[in-house]
Design an enzyme around this catalytic site. Sequence first.
Site, PDB file in Angstrom:
ATOM      1  N   HIS A  96      -5.748  -7.480 -38.473  1.00 43.70           N
ATOM      2  CA  HIS A  96      -6.145  -6.765 -37.250  1.00 43.70           C
ATOM      3  C   HIS A  96      -4.950  -6.228 -36.466  1.00 43.70           C
ATOM      4  CE1 HIS A  96      -5.278 -10.045 -34.274  1.00 43.70           C
ATOM      5  NE2 HIS A  96      -5.555 -10.844 -35.292  1.00 43.70           N
TER       6      HIS A  96
ATOM      7  N   ASP B 229       0.937 -11.748 -34.295  1.00 45.25           N
ATOM      8  CA  ASP B 229      -0.486 -11.984 -34.556  1.00 45.25           C
ATOM      9  C   ASP B 229      -1.224 -10.734 -34.077  1.00 45.25           C
ATOM     10  OD1 ASP B 229      -3.124 -12.884 -34.666  1.00 45.25           O
ATOM     11  OD2 ASP B 229      -2.917 -14.181 -32.919  1.00 45.25           O
TER      12      ASP B 229
ATOM     13  N   GLU C 245     -10.519  -8.259 -33.348  1.00 45.05           N
ATOM     14  CA  GLU C 245     -10.455  -9.661 -33.762  1.00 45.05           C
ATOM     15  C   GLU C 245     -10.161 -10.581 -32.590  1.00 45.05           C
ATOM     16  OE1 GLU C 245      -8.892 -13.462 -35.274  1.00 45.05           O
ATOM     17  OE2 GLU C 245      -7.919 -12.022 -33.917  1.00 45.05           O
ATOM     18  N   GLU C 246      -9.290 -10.159 -31.683  1.00 50.96           N
ATOM     19  CA  GLU C 246      -8.897 -11.040 -30.588  1.00 50.96           C
ATOM     20  C   GLU C 246     -10.050 -11.343 -29.636  1.00 50.96           C
ATOM     21  OE1 GLU C 246      -6.392 -12.742 -30.537  1.00 50.96           O
ATOM     22  OE2 GLU C 246      -4.776 -11.743 -31.600  1.00 50.96           O
TER      23      GLU C 246
ATOM     24  N   ASP D  70      -4.125 -13.325 -41.644  1.00 51.92           N
ATOM     25  CA  ASP D  70      -3.851 -13.454 -40.216  1.00 51.92           C
ATOM     26  C   ASP D  70      -2.549 -14.228 -40.035  1.00 51.92           C
ATOM     27  OD1 ASP D  70      -4.110 -13.720 -37.370  1.00 51.92           O
ATOM     28  OD2 ASP D  70      -6.256 -13.388 -37.578  1.00 51.92           O
TER      29      ASP D  70
ATOM     30  N   HIS E 235       0.202 -16.551 -29.609  1.00 54.70           N
ATOM     31  CA  HIS E 235      -0.355 -16.028 -28.355  1.00 54.70           C
ATOM     32  C   HIS E 235       0.621 -16.133 -27.195  1.00 54.70           C
ATOM     33  CE1 HIS E 235      -4.918 -15.733 -29.402  1.00 54.70           C
ATOM     34  NE2 HIS E 235      -4.138 -15.212 -30.336  1.00 54.70           N
TER      35      HIS E 235
END
Length: 351
Positions: free
Chosen positions: A71, A188, A222-223, A243, A323
């Site tokens: 993603h 990510d 996706e997030e 991922d 994150h």
Amino acid sequence: MNTYPDTKKTIQLIKELVEIPSPSGNTNTIMNFVEEYFSDLQVEMKRNRKGALIITLPGEDTMRHRMLTAHVDALGAMVKEIKSDGRLRLSMIGGFRWNAVEGEYCRIETSTGKTYSGTILMHQTSVHVYKNAGEAKRDETNIEVRIDEKVRNATDVRELGIEVGDFVSFDPRAEITESGFIKSRHLDDKASVGMLMQLIRHIQSEGITLPYTTHFLISNNEEIGYGGNSNIPDETIEYLAVDMGAIGDGQSTDEFTVSICAKDSSGPYHYGLRKHLVSLAEENGIEYKVDIYPYYGSDASAAIRAGFDIVHGLIGAGIDASHAYERTHESSILHTENLLWHYVQSKMVIE
């Protein structure tokens, strides 16, 4: 001479990707970049209505398909409120903690496409004014954006064209070190997108025919939990999310190997596919770690929840400080690229 994978080239591509703002909900610019990357190749591409990109490479077996996904959407925010003092209050896009973005530079994009820079700060930042600055809660009430413009009130801000609902993206601060690390926000999952882009280019430019028709879904939601759970062809049997592997206490994942996920918050991944990935790694000298992520979900698990009858798996490079301000090493990317290369040429788990 076969130079694939060229991991240093992949890392440079990843750096380009992370520097393109793409919070979930505002990913058209980066999708255009991905499409342009393949403009010199004859690759079948299409966008779905959600804005994701599907790239299809026909294989020897056209009845049974594979799908791999990564993603491009990233964590970000939206303007929630324009405060009376000219600061902005935010609403999160994706799952992060406010302390992970405190002090970060950001970019505000208006609905007309104009952009302004700013800094994400606590309202009670100055220790010369706020005695208990370090004790104030890091939350949506106290975190705000200081705009780099001469604004004193909400009217001044609105005259710039900034309004509620405008997207806010975080400065990636991407850097590649001489020791082989890349550190940046949004690894990510732009690290995986870069790897899939390189894999597709290699397959197509070398005229390689894969054993099965293979789809590559570059997803864009996706997030927020639903990036890869639609537009999966009925012929798809195996679905591999590419991922990241999360690093922390109690985890086996590191920044130097490929991570193969056994289970996350959605439950176990397909046992047969997981064992197949481990066998491919061991047969080809690929360094790997098997791990469990208790607070994690992927596009593959979203597809399972949506009811698709597929064999699902998850792999990725090991990413430190997920994150937040993330980091991985070129060796982790190399091992992930090698596992992807051997996987797309392998037999399916269910024949």
